[in-house]
Each structure stands twice: as structure tokens, then as C-alpha cells.
Design a protein around this motif. Structure first.
Motif, PDB file in Angstrom:
ATOM      1  N   LYS A 254       1.013  -1.164   0.064  1.00 40.14           N
ATOM      2  CA  LYS A 254      -0.197   0.029  -0.012  1.00 40.14           C
ATOM      3  C   LYS A 254       0.879   1.132  -0.232  1.00 40.14           C
ATOM      4  O   LYS A 254       0.798   2.115  -0.860  1.00 40.14           O
ATOM      5  CB  LYS A 254      -1.192   0.151   1.050  1.00 40.14           C
ATOM      6  N   GLU A 255       1.457   1.179   0.096  1.00 41.72           N
ATOM      7  CA  GLU A 255       2.670   2.648   0.824  1.00 41.72           C
ATOM      8  C   GLU A 255       3.222   2.781  -0.163  1.00 41.72           C
ATOM      9  O   GLU A 255       3.484   3.588  -0.833  1.00 41.72           O
ATOM     10  CB  GLU A 255       3.772   2.456   2.162  1.00 41.72           C
ATOM     11  N   ARG A 256       4.075   1.487  -1.001  1.00 42.43           N
ATOM     12  CA  ARG A 256       5.045   1.841  -2.148  1.00 42.43           C
ATOM     13  C   ARG A 256       3.642   2.610  -3.498  1.00 42.43           C
ATOM     14  O   ARG A 256       3.984   2.825  -4.398  1.00 42.43           O
ATOM     15  CB  ARG A 256       5.373   0.098  -2.534  1.00 42.43           C
ATOM     16  N   LEU A 257       2.804   1.356  -3.395  1.00 40.39           N
ATOM     17  CA  LEU A 257       1.851   1.219  -4.557  1.00 40.39           C
ATOM     18  C   LEU A 257       0.854   3.530  -4.060  1.00 40.39           C
ATOM     19  O   LEU A 257       0.850   3.798  -5.470  1.00 40.39           O
ATOM     20  CB  LEU A 257       0.741   0.895  -4.821  1.00 40.39           C
ATOM     21  N   ALA A 258       1.243   4.043  -3.349  1.00 37.79           N
ATOM     22  CA  ALA A 258       0.462   5.168  -2.914  1.00 37.79           C
ATOM     23  C   ALA A 258       1.505   6.478  -3.861  1.00 37.79           C
ATOM     24  O   ALA A 258       1.621   7.344  -3.858  1.00 37.79           O
ATOM     25  CB  ALA A 258       0.738   5.138  -1.343  1.00 37.79           C
ATOM     26  N   ALA A 259       2.899   5.616  -3.290  1.00 35.80           N
ATOM     27  CA  ALA A 259       3.625   6.533  -4.294  1.00 35.80           C
ATOM     28  C   ALA A 259       3.651   6.760  -5.338  1.00 35.80           C
ATOM     29  O   ALA A 259       4.444   7.340  -6.108  1.00 35.80           O
ATOM     30  CB  ALA A 259       5.490   6.438  -3.234  1.00 35.80           C
ATOM     31  N   GLY A 260       2.815   5.941  -6.483  1.00 39.30           N
ATOM     32  CA  GLY A 260       2.699   6.052  -7.828  1.00 39.30           C
ATOM     33  C   GLY A 260       2.755   4.572  -8.556  1.00 39.30           C
ATOM     34  O   GLY A 260       2.797   3.791  -7.303  1.00 39.30           O
ATOM     35  N   PRO A 261       2.859   4.461  -9.610  1.00 41.81           N
ATOM     36  CA  PRO A 261       2.621   3.052 -10.411  1.00 41.81           C
ATOM     37  C   PRO A 261       3.324   2.395  -9.966  1.00 41.81           C
ATOM     38  O   PRO A 261       4.838   2.616  -9.348  1.00 41.81           O
ATOM     39  CB  PRO A 261       2.657   3.971 -12.016  1.00 41.81           C
ATOM     40  N   PRO A 262       3.092   0.892 -10.280  1.00 40.35           N
ATOM     41  CA  PRO A 262       3.920  -0.280  -9.607  1.00 40.35           C
ATOM     42  C   PRO A 262       5.268   0.555 -10.130  1.00 40.35           C
ATOM     43  O   PRO A 262       5.275   0.205 -11.795  1.00 40.35           O
ATOM     44  CB  PRO A 262       3.791  -1.433  -9.861  1.00 40.35           C
TER      45      PRO A 262
END
Length: 360
Positions: A254-262
Motif C-alpha cells: 500500500k505504501e509503495r503503490l501510494a507513491a506512484g504506479p508499480p
């Protein structure tokens, strides 16, 4: 007055202490030791204190039933699990129980809560119960202290005619009286990562696991060997470790995806439960599986077939691990006894969560 250091049995060359050893250490007769332990004859307080201190220092097993039945086993197999809720532990324990029943043994189950110190204490307690074998299931934080404790317990169990069995983890050391039943953990991870790589994926996110745990260590080893075999330089940003419970994978994704697209095209989850939570995090971020990102798990738990999409994963021979643990331990002294260190195979189960990567 400082407490005397605990005697780990080295002075006894790994054998279990006897009542004569206690008498010698305390400077009293065997009869006096017997009187203190049975409590059926008056003994001076100072003498009693010396005897009890010797009992503690020598780790003497005060077990009247075991003494009366010297050499007689309890026909019990003890299995220690980290917890009772994990399907992995339950399925291995089921194999232990099945083989124990086939061998006319009772199966005793206890939990450690993942605490190495509690595991050691439980093994010490079970030694007093004269069990036929103590089976430890699952990965462990492999430290010099752990190996030292296990080596000592293995020798003490062996001297009492019992057996230490480690199941799903490496041996605690060479030349120890230990039965080791492993599965090809690193090989399964190599195959899983290799499958993703063969489908064109080059940015594979490994997520989950305690980096100090032997299970995580082996799975990361397989992942790294596979990517290296394809000539891919390791990207530390694609390895997220630090927890073994499903919420860890969900929160990290969730944290990683909140920063932008995969910035990855595939997820290699530490186990199927984490893979299931990864699917939720991806779905909530509007990332389609497997159209946008492929996901692979490990363990082939029952839920792997029930999530959507059905999960491609690595299958472990859970039940056979447990059965082998008991079979090898109980038949170790027979003519042409089987090897006491075996490794069972793993394999990939292909389902719907992985697709070939199309150049975009």
C-alpha cells in the motif's frame, strides 16, 4: 553471593547426569541424594541445599517415573510448533500424528510462540517425560546461541535414548545426534523466480519474511540465484523484508503503490497468505492481476485455490515432512537404517496469477 555458572554438561561429555554425579558434586553419599530427592527421610538444611545446587548445576533429571522405568520409553512423540493457527504448522503436525499412530505412539503437541528460549525450555521439560522423539517444526533465527543450545539438548536427549528432530529447518551443527528433515526451500524459490523470469519479468518484487529466519534466508537465496542466472543485477529496492505476518505485505505494498504506479511487473510473496494480502493491496490500487502485475506465492496453502485469481505457488510436501520426521527417528538404530538427513522436493503449481510479460 553470585550464582554459580550453569553446567551445560560438557564435564559429563554430553551424557545425562546420574545420581552418582550429583552425590560427587555435593560431596555426599548416593543415599543422601536419594533421601533429599524423595523427601522421605530428614536431612540437614545445609546438606539439602548442597544436593539441590548440584542437581541444578548438573541439570539432573528429577523424574521418579523415569528412574523407576530406566530405559523404558513413554511411546510418545512430542511436536513443537510456533503456533496452532498457521496451516503450514498444522499440516506438518498432521503428518507427525499420522506416522505416530502408525508406529503405535501418542502424539503430544505444544507451542513455542516463536520464542527460541521457550523452545529450549520445552525440550528440556520433554526430556524428563522420556519421550521417544522431540520434533521441532519450521524455520528459526539461526544464531550461535541457538546452535549451542540445540547441540546440548541433542546430546542430552540422545543419552536418554530419545531423539531431537528438526523439521523444515537446517541442522544445528555437524556430527550431532539429530534427525534432519528439510524441504528444498531455496530450490523452490529458485524455481518460482525462474518461472517469472522465463515469462519475461525482470523487475520482481520480493516481499515478506524475517531476514534473520532460516526460511527467509533460503527463499531469498533462491530468488537471488535465479535473477543472477538471468544476468540481472540485484536491486535492493526490490526486496522488502521485515515481517512474516500477512498485514506486513499489505501495508508495505500500500505504501509503495501510494507513491506512484508499480515499478515492478511481478511480486514474489514470502508465502501464500502474504500473496493473498498483496492481491488485495494491488486491487485497491486499481492494479490488475495478472494483466498489470503477476503474483506468485509459496507453500500451496488451501486458500491459494480460493483467491482471485487463483494463485501460482510453490508446493511443499507438508504431510510427508511430518511422517518422515517420525519414521526416521524411530528406526534410526535398525540394520540398514535410513539416512538421518533427508531433503524432500518442492514444485511449482501453475494457476492464474502469472502471465507472460508483453513488451509495453
Amino acid at each position: 553471593m553470585p550464582r554459580r555458572p550453569h553446567n551445560d554438561g560438557d564435564s559429563l561429555h554430553g551424557r545425562a547426569a546420574t545420581i552418582r554425579d550429583v552425590a560427587s558434586r555435593a560431596g555426599v553419599s548416593v543415599a543422601t541424594v536419594s533421601r533429599v530427592l524423595t523427601g522421605n527421610y530428614p536431612v540437614a538444611a545445609a546438606t539439602r541445599a548442597k544436593v539441590l545446587r548440584a542437581v541444578r548445576d548438573l541439570d539432573y533429571v528429577v523424574n521418579a517415573h523415569a528412574r523407576a522405568l530406566a530405559g523404558t520409553r513413554s511411546k510418545t512423540i512430542a511436536v513443537l510448533l510456533s503456533n496452532l493457527t498457521s496451516p503450514f504448522y498444522n499440516r506438518v503436525a498432521s503428518g507427525v500424528e499420522q506416522q505416530a499412530m502408525a508406529e503405535d505412539r501418542l502424539c503430544m503437541v505444544s507451542t513455542t510462540g516463536g520464542d527460541p528460549e521457550r523452545e529450549v525450555k520445552l525440550v528440556e521439560t520433554l526430556r524428563e517425560q522420556n519421550v521417544d522423539a522431540v520434533v521441532l517444526v519450521g524455520g528459526v533465527v539461526d544464531t550461535p546461541e541457538y546452535r549451542e543450545h540445540m547441540a546440548r539438548l541433542a546430546r542430552l536427549l540422545d543419552s536418554a535414548g530419545s531423539r531431537l528432530v528438526v523439521c523444515g529447518r537446517p541442522s544445528p551443527g555437524e556430527n550431532l545426534p539429530v534427525t534432519v528433515v528439510e524441504y528444498d526451500n531455496a530450490g523452490g524459490a529458485f524455481a518460482a523466480a525462474g518461472h517469472l523470469l522465463s515469462q519475461g519479468h525482470r523487475r520482481i518484487l520480493f516481499i515478506g519474511g524475517d531476514p534473520a529466519n532460516t526460511t527467509t534466508r533460503d527463499r531469498l537465496d533462491g530468488y537471488r540465484r535465479a535473477t543472477a542466472a538471468y544476468g540481472i543485477e540485484e536491486d535492493p529496492g526490490l526486496i522488502i523484508v521485515g515481517g512474516q505476518l500477512p498485514p506486513f505485505a499489505y501495508a508495505a505494498l500500500k505504501e509503495r503503490l501510494a507513491a506512484g504506479p508499480p515499478d515492478f511487473t511481478a511480486v514474489f510473496a514470502w508465502d501464500d497468505h502474504m500473496a493473498a494480502r498483496a492481491l488485495v493491496a494491488l486491487r485497491e490500487a486499481k492494479v490488475s492481476v495478472p494483466a498489470d502485475v503477476s503474483v506468485i506465492g509459496y507453500n500451496d496453502e488451501r486458500e491459494a485455490q480460493d483467491v482471485y485469481p487463483a494463485l501460482t505457488t510453490v508446493s511443499i510436501p507438508h504431510t510427508e515432512l511430518g511422517r518422515e520426521a517420525v519414521r526416521l527417528a524411530l528406526h534410526r538404530n535398525e540394520p540398514a537404517a535410513p539416512s538421518q538427513h533427508v531433503m524432500l522436493g518442492t514444485h511449482i503449481v501453475l494457476r492464474d496469477s502469472v502471465r507472460p510479460l508483453i513488451n509495453r
